[in-house]
Design a protein around this motif. Structure first.
Motif, mmCIF file in Angstrom:
data_model
loop_
_atom_site.group_PDB
_atom_site.id
_atom_site.type_symbol
_atom_site.label_atom_id
_atom_site.label_comp_id
_atom_site.label_asym_id
_atom_site.label_seq_id
_atom_site.Cartn_x
_atom_site.Cartn_y
_atom_site.Cartn_z
ATOM 1 N N TYR A 1 11.079 9.181 6.909
ATOM 2 C CA TYR A 1 10.078 10.217 6.644
ATOM 3 C C TYR A 1 10.082 11.224 7.786
ATOM 4 O O TYR A 1 9.815 10.879 8.932
ATOM 5 C CB TYR A 1 8.694 9.572 6.509
ATOM 6 C CG TYR A 1 7.573 10.559 6.304
ATOM 7 C CD1 TYR A 1 7.687 11.590 5.363
ATOM 8 C CD2 TYR A 1 6.400 10.473 7.045
ATOM 9 C CE1 TYR A 1 6.659 12.495 5.175
ATOM 10 C CE2 TYR A 1 5.359 11.369 6.853
ATOM 11 C CZ TYR A 1 5.504 12.384 5.919
ATOM 12 O OH TYR A 1 4.478 13.287 5.730
ATOM 13 N N GLU A 2 10.420 12.444 7.467
ATOM 14 C CA GLU A 2 10.381 13.475 8.489
ATOM 15 C C GLU A 2 9.158 14.326 8.236
ATOM 16 O O GLU A 2 9.167 15.217 7.384
ATOM 17 C CB GLU A 2 11.652 14.316 8.435
ATOM 18 C CG GLU A 2 12.913 13.476 8.487
ATOM 19 C CD GLU A 2 13.981 14.043 9.384
ATOM 20 O OE1 GLU A 2 14.278 15.243 9.262
ATOM 21 O OE2 GLU A 2 14.509 13.276 10.240
ATOM 22 N N LYS A 3 8.120 14.031 8.947
ATOM 23 C CA LYS A 3 6.859 14.717 8.768
ATOM 24 C C LYS A 3 6.943 16.108 9.375
ATOM 25 O O LYS A 3 7.255 16.269 10.560
ATOM 26 C CB LYS A 3 5.741 13.928 9.446
ATOM 27 C CG LYS A 3 4.347 14.365 9.080
ATOM 28 C CD LYS A 3 3.691 15.107 10.230
ATOM 29 C CE LYS A 3 2.401 15.786 9.828
ATOM 30 N NZ LYS A 3 2.546 17.252 9.708
ATOM 31 N N ARG A 4 6.750 17.094 8.539
ATOM 32 C CA ARG A 4 6.749 18.462 9.055
ATOM 33 C C ARG A 4 5.462 19.143 8.647
ATOM 34 O O ARG A 4 4.451 18.469 8.420
ATOM 35 C CB ARG A 4 7.989 19.203 8.551
ATOM 36 C CG ARG A 4 9.277 18.520 8.999
ATOM 37 C CD ARG A 4 10.440 19.464 9.094
ATOM 38 N NE ARG A 4 11.673 18.731 9.418
ATOM 39 C CZ ARG A 4 12.454 18.155 8.504
ATOM 40 N NH1 ARG A 4 12.144 18.239 7.209
ATOM 41 N NH2 ARG A 4 13.538 17.515 8.870
ATOM 42 N N GLU A 5 5.476 20.441 8.508
ATOM 43 C CA GLU A 5 4.191 21.140 8.361
ATOM 44 C C GLU A 5 3.638 21.167 6.939
ATOM 45 O O GLU A 5 2.511 21.555 6.728
ATOM 46 C CB GLU A 5 4.340 22.590 8.860
ATOM 47 C CG GLU A 5 4.626 22.689 10.346
ATOM 48 C CD GLU A 5 5.143 24.080 10.743
ATOM 49 O OE1 GLU A 5 5.442 24.269 11.931
ATOM 50 O OE2 GLU A 5 5.258 24.958 9.865
ATOM 51 N N SER A 6 4.406 20.769 5.961
ATOM 52 C CA SER A 6 3.936 20.889 4.586
ATOM 53 C C SER A 6 3.091 19.701 4.132
ATOM 54 O O SER A 6 2.581 19.687 3.019
ATOM 55 C CB SER A 6 5.128 21.067 3.641
ATOM 56 O OG SER A 6 5.879 19.881 3.580
ATOM 57 N N THR A 7 2.977 18.702 5.007
ATOM 58 C CA THR A 7 2.097 17.577 4.694
ATOM 59 C C THR A 7 1.204 17.291 5.892
ATOM 60 O O THR A 7 1.532 17.667 7.029
ATOM 61 C CB THR A 7 2.888 16.291 4.375
ATOM 62 O OG1 THR A 7 3.768 16.016 5.458
ATOM 63 C CG2 THR A 7 3.697 16.456 3.096
ATOM 64 N N LEU A 8 0.088 16.618 5.636
ATOM 65 C CA LEU A 8 -0.883 16.400 6.705
ATOM 66 C C LEU A 8 -0.509 15.243 7.611
ATOM 67 O O LEU A 8 -0.699 15.304 8.819
ATOM 68 C CB LEU A 8 -2.265 16.166 6.105
ATOM 69 C CG LEU A 8 -2.966 17.462 5.646
ATOM 70 C CD1 LEU A 8 -4.236 17.154 4.881
ATOM 71 C CD2 LEU A 8 -3.273 18.353 6.848
ATOM 72 N N ASP A 9 -0.020 14.167 7.022
ATOM 73 C CA ASP A 9 0.426 13.085 7.892
ATOM 74 C C ASP A 9 1.384 12.159 7.146
ATOM 75 O O ASP A 9 1.774 12.456 6.032
ATOM 76 C CB ASP A 9 -0.762 12.272 8.428
ATOM 77 C CG ASP A 9 -1.724 11.869 7.325
ATOM 78 O OD1 ASP A 9 -2.926 11.867 7.577
ATOM 79 O OD2 ASP A 9 -1.258 11.587 6.191
#
Lengths: 335, 335
Positions: free
Chosen positions: A327-335
């Motif tokens: 999972y590469e968390k970037r700006e389009s999701t909150l967490d």
DNA sequence: TTGTAGGCGTTATCAG
DNA sequence: CTGATAACGCCTACAA
């Protein structure tokens, strides 16, 4: 310039250097049992005549082509370009040439290409094509061509595979969104007809989490076009103002949702969150950057060739290799 | 399943159907001078035995491989993926197989691949690689392999080309920016070492307009990495607050400038305008969308194969085909 | 160390 | 319409 040489053969080289065919053959195959003197002599006339051995004749005689066949549905996706990059890099390092068999997302074409792989006499094949199932693959390997299948967990005597672990991660992410303390949201899956095996698996996993948590699952029918998806969501968000979490297959489709949301004054990620399953380098260039479930297709390509190479030499120990998505968390999701 | 057949040959098919080699050969080549009865008989045993002709042996006997070799510097760019897509589509339609020769932006490797193209006995070659000059190309064609060169205007008896018209348009655009009534801006070129022939040509054109208009030309040294370019411009814009117009080679680099500008509270396109020379589909997905000088690489690929196909059949009339780039004005530039 | 001869799986040219 | 037989360019025992 009109200075075309007729293809010079090993025979002419032999005659011109006063030796026999066999000796020339030994020289070009760098075998040891040749005097340095004759070797030099032969090499000289090879250079003078501009002789290049015919890979065709060599292959026919040795029964090895040093060619590997790659079956893909289309060359026109970034993640396939990445795969190809990995494939070609390692292939080159191992002295293999890559022949491309493109199937155009078409079962019939796919089988035609399979036949062609057989007639072409490649030393091995790498198959990344959802149209082809276990049965089709078996056909190829029954012709004794070692095969690595990508994105499908099947193995056999002459068949290895590299497959992807997406479901577990997807379930975890969706479950978190459905149950988190703050920002709990409904999750919507972007469905596509003929989106391929991976997409189907993801969708299945998506429904399974919802069932497990006893929540209602939403899905929206889209297709593989940025423009149409964008247009659809542009209208959609006019009437759907509630917060939501969307899962798209590609970053370009995720971007369509994001742009449509922003055009409707919905905030990303506060109101609308978007996750892309496949992510290319563009996912972290766009603004906002797009969260994705990453698998490095370059690595996949490299691994596939390495495995195939081992399989050809009969020393592939691990026949199935799993790539776990991250999972590469970037700006389009909150967490 | 362990059910591997040893490769069955035309000879076994002949024996099994009680005819001679020659007859089987006629059948598989769909020649007319065979009775329907024997044709059926042969076809039946072909199916029963699972016989597939060896493309290798056929090629050796006929001196035609129905293979075309494609030389590219890397598979890892979107516009090359597009090119590949166009190439493979038309190749498939014409019954050609594509063999990939990847050179990794390396002159030595490029020449090694050139040799390999010759030994591989392809029916023709398509070369899209800046490392290879006229002299190298001549070497291939001296071995009688028809060649289409992409992005280099050279032709010869066995050599055709498709090349790109960028300079004229670039000059026009730059001249307009330098002289327009409102929003006149300085124009800065993003220079890269080893950016390839196209970039060099563009840079030359860039300097020429400036000289012509008696303006000072600016350039900044970057490289082919989004991250490094972004970091550079992030610092750059802290001290350079004046409006400016930037020309980048790829949309990913253009995006680096745009993101850096926005992070420094500069408005795009009001303060900072950015033009990308090469534009992929991502250029019109990003926000703001990125203006570019478009050439449809899919079309280029298709054209290249069609030309090669004609060249192989000795009926290519127009040996040089020019693709004129088109200014696609999007949101990253004012006009 | 070097040469001779047979074979790899087809096609193509002749006869029949 | 069909069947021998010689290429195609190279490799590889086996001999010398």
């Amino acid at each position: 310039m009109g200075n075309f040489k007729d293809r010079v053969t090993i025979y002419e080289v032999a005659k011109a250097s006063g030796v026999s065919l066999a000796t020339v053959s030994r020289v070009i195959n760098k075998q040891s049992n040749v005097t340095q003197a004759t070797r030099d002599k032969v090499n000289a006339t090879i250079a003078r005549l501009g002789y290049k051995p015919s890979a065709l004749a060599q292959a026919l005689a040795t029964n090895r082509t040093t060619n590997i066949g790659v079956i893909i549905p289309s060359a026109n996706y970034v993640y396939i370009a990445n795969l190809l990059y990995g494939l070609t890099e390692v292939a080159r390092a191992n002295g293999f040439l890559i022949s491309l068999f493109v199937t155009s997302h078409n079962k019939e074409e796919a089988n035609r290409m399979l036949e062609k792989v057989i007639t072409t006499h490649v030393d091995g094949a790498i198959i990344f094509d959802d149209e082809l199932d276990e049965h089709d693959i078996a056909k190829v390997s029954s012709y004794n061509v070692p095969t690595i299948v990508i994105n499908n967990n099947i193995t056999d005597e002459k068949v290895g595979c590299v497959y992807f672990g997406y479901e577990h991660l997807l379930k975890k992410i969706v479950a978190a969104v459905l149950t988190r303390e703050k920002n709990k949201k409904e999750v919507t899956f972007l469905h596509m007809e003929n989106g391929g095996r991976l997409l189907s698996r993801m969708e299945k996993a998506f429904y399974e989490v919802h069932e497990l948590l006893n929540k209602k699952a939403y899905s929206i029918m889209t297709d593989d076009s940025y423009t149409r998806t964008y247009d659809y969501f542009k209208r959609y968000f006019k009437t759907h103002r509630n917060p939501g979490y969307f899962i798209a297959y590609r970053d370009s489709l995720a971007k369509a949702v994001i742009n449509a949301a922003k055009d409707n004054d919905l905030k990303v990620p506060e109101d609308i969150e978007v996750l892309s399953i496949i992510g290319t380098k563009y996912a972290h260039i766009m603004s906002p950057t797009i969260s994705s479930m990453h698998i490095d297709m370059i690595e996949v390509g490299k691994t596939a060739v390495n495995m195939l190479s081992a399989l050809i030499k009969h020393n592939l120990t691990e026949k199935a290799h799993k790539f776990e998505s991250v999972y590469e968390k970037r700006e389009s999701t909150l967490d």
